[in-house]
Write a protein that holds these residues in place. Sequence first.
Motif, PDB file in Angstrom:
ATOM      1  N   SER A 168      50.282  38.956  31.613  1.00 21.16           N
ATOM      2  CA  SER A 168      50.490  38.474  32.940  1.00 21.16           C
ATOM      3  C   SER A 168      50.311  39.691  34.020  1.00 21.16           C
ATOM      4  N   LYS A 171      46.927  39.282  36.471  1.00 23.82           N
ATOM      5  CA  LYS A 171      46.795  38.527  37.887  1.00 23.82           C
ATOM      6  C   LYS A 171      47.396  39.322  38.894  1.00 23.82           C
ATOM      7  N   GLU A 174      44.917  42.152  39.689  1.00 17.68           N
ATOM      8  CA  GLU A 174      43.587  41.697  40.165  1.00 17.68           C
ATOM      9  C   GLU A 174      43.834  41.562  41.909  1.00 17.68           C
ATOM     10  N   GLU A 175      45.170  40.761  42.405  1.00 17.73           N
ATOM     11  CA  GLU A 175      45.446  40.586  43.433  1.00 17.73           C
ATOM     12  C   GLU A 175      45.773  41.804  44.525  1.00 17.73           C
TER      13      GLU A 175
END
Length: 188
Positions: A168, A171, A174-175
């Motif tokens: 998890s 994500k 990446e953001e």
Amino acid sequence: MEQRRGSSSQPLKAEPVTGAGFDPAFIPGLTAPAGEQPEDARPEEAGPDGTAEASAGSGATGAAVATGGPDGTESGATAAADDAEAADDDAEPAADGPVFEAADRRARIVADRRGVRLALDDQGCEFRWDEIGAVETETARFGKRFTVTVHTPDSRWYPIEIEAKARSDFKQWEEQLDAVLDAYFEAE
């Protein structure tokens, strides 16, 4: 009749030898051959009382200047100055924009207004934003490896893998990295 015992060949005259055949760390133009020392690593001139004079500081730093660095190429004062400069750079507040940072037990990635810094064990490299051609991310299909690859305009690439605690995290990373790239990276 006299006879000599032992070899009749004469010993070779010792000449300085350079090149990668004799020193695997030798890179022409980047490193000096093993026999040569830069001017700043040569022993200091003896003072009037016969001791070596250290012109830059006293105490342990002065002793390091007089003897040179551990590898004979850099004085202790220069190394201490570089460490102090790096500490000053790390102390700069990077709160004026987004920052991406991810690390595991061996590797570390930091992207902020200064650029992208990659570190693996005791090795590291730093790229300013004008030295970067592209930044690529990749996640493993299985496992928890997050790979960031920095591409330079001269067709070189520098990948580094970070092991996430959970999938998890991908994500979120990446953001955060996208926010940093949007703020600082200018595609040409």
